[in-house]
Design an enzyme around this catalytic site. Structure first.
Site, short mmCIF file in Angstrom:
data_model
loop_
_atom_site.label_atom_id
_atom_site.label_comp_id
_atom_site.label_asym_id
_atom_site.label_seq_id
_atom_site.Cartn_x
_atom_site.Cartn_y
_atom_site.Cartn_z
CE LYS A 11 22.01 -32.18 33.31
NZ LYS A 11 22.70 -33.19 34.15
CE1 TYR A 51 23.98 -36.41 30.00
CE2 TYR A 51 21.63 -36.21 29.59
CZ TYR A 51 22.81 -35.69 30.08
OH TYR A 51 22.83 -34.44 30.67
CG ASN A 114 23.50 -32.21 37.72
OD1 ASN A 114 22.79 -32.19 36.74
ND2 ASN A 114 24.66 -32.86 37.74
CG HIS A 117 25.01 -31.50 29.41
ND1 HIS A 117 25.66 -32.67 29.71
CD2 HIS A 117 25.49 -31.10 28.20
CE1 HIS A 117 26.48 -32.98 28.71
NE2 HIS A 117 26.39 -32.03 27.78
CD GLU A 128 27.60 -32.95 24.72
OE1 GLU A 128 27.68 -33.97 25.43
OE2 GLU A 128 27.79 -31.80 25.18
N1 UDP Z 1 24.54 -38.45 37.22
C1 UDP Z 1 23.75 -39.11 38.15
N2 UDP Z 1 24.35 -39.83 39.15
C2 UDP Z 1 25.71 -39.92 39.26
C3 UDP Z 1 26.51 -39.25 38.32
C4 UDP Z 1 25.91 -38.52 37.31
O1 UDP Z 1 22.52 -39.05 38.06
O2 UDP Z 1 26.20 -40.58 40.18
C5 UDP Z 1 23.90 -37.66 36.14
C6 UDP Z 1 23.97 -36.17 36.42
O3 UDP Z 1 22.77 -35.55 35.95
C7 UDP Z 1 25.17 -35.73 35.59
C8 UDP Z 1 25.02 -36.64 34.36
O4 UDP Z 1 24.57 -37.88 34.91
O5 UDP Z 1 25.15 -34.35 35.28
C9 UDP Z 1 26.27 -36.85 33.57
O6 UDP Z 1 27.30 -37.28 34.43
P1 UDP Z 1 28.78 -36.71 34.30
O7 UDP Z 1 29.66 -37.53 35.17
O8 UDP Z 1 29.14 -36.60 32.84
O9 UDP Z 1 28.69 -35.25 34.98
P2 UDP Z 1 28.66 -33.76 34.40
O10 UDP Z 1 29.59 -33.71 33.21
O11 UDP Z 1 27.23 -33.44 34.02
O12 UDP Z 1 29.14 -32.89 35.54
#
Ligand code: UDP
Length: 140
Positions: A11, A51, A114, A117, A128
């Site tokens: 990211k 997304y 974070n 992805h 994807e």
């Molecule tokens: N995200 C965020 N706030 C939240 C939860 C998720 O900004 O409270 C963002 C974060 O970058 C995350 C992405 O949305 O990686 C997708 O969320 P998901 O729950 O699918 O988590 P991941 O699969 O990436 O661990």
């Protein structure tokens, strides 16, 4: 478990801090092979489309803005149980909850920024991968 493919993305918070090599080293050390990789600067529309599954979540706008704020590195990873293995090496979504040695524990800045992805299942992985790559670009 047979050889599997998954989609991964480094990211903008991580490309900005020049962490692509360090993240790739962790993926490779976990036994994942990077069989396709490209650096892309997504438009807000493209990030929103990628997304779309989160479009009703409160963080969607912020996520789209962040994911189009700088370059990302899109990758296809191959290996035994690649989907689960990549999720394991990524660590929990919230870096405060991520296990020691994971990418998010070591590099992520916040729950939003974070660093990586990773697909959450084989069907999502196939979708994807095809969002970013043609079959010809996957070199196993
Ligand atoms: N995200 C965020 N706030 C939240 C939860 C998720 O900004 O409270 C963002 C974060 O970058 C995350 C992405 O949305 O990686 C997708 O969320 P998901 O729950 O699918 O988590 P991941 O699969 O990436 O661990």
């Amino acid at each position: 478990m047979a050889t599997q493919r998954t989609f991964s993305m480094i990211k903008p918070d991580a490309t900005k801090r020049n962490l692509t090599g360090k993240i790739n080293a962790k993926l490779e050390e976990a036994g994942l092979r990077i069989i396709a990789q490209k650096r892309v600067h997504l438009t807000p529309a493209q990030a929103g489309q990628f997304y779309a599954v989160h479009k009703d979540r409160p963080f969607y706008g912020e996520l789209v803005e962040f994911m189009s704020s700088g370059p990302i590195v899109a990758q296809v990873l191959e290996g035994e149980d690649a989907v689960a293995k990549n999720r394991e090496v990524m660590g929990a979504t919230n870096p405060a909850e991520a296990a020691d040695g994971t990418i998010r524990k070591d590099f992520a800045l916040s729950i939003g920024e974070n660093s990586v992805h990773g697909s959450d299942g084989p069907d999502t992985a196939a979708e994807e991968i095809s969002f970013f790559f043609s079959g010809l670009e996957l070199v196993g």
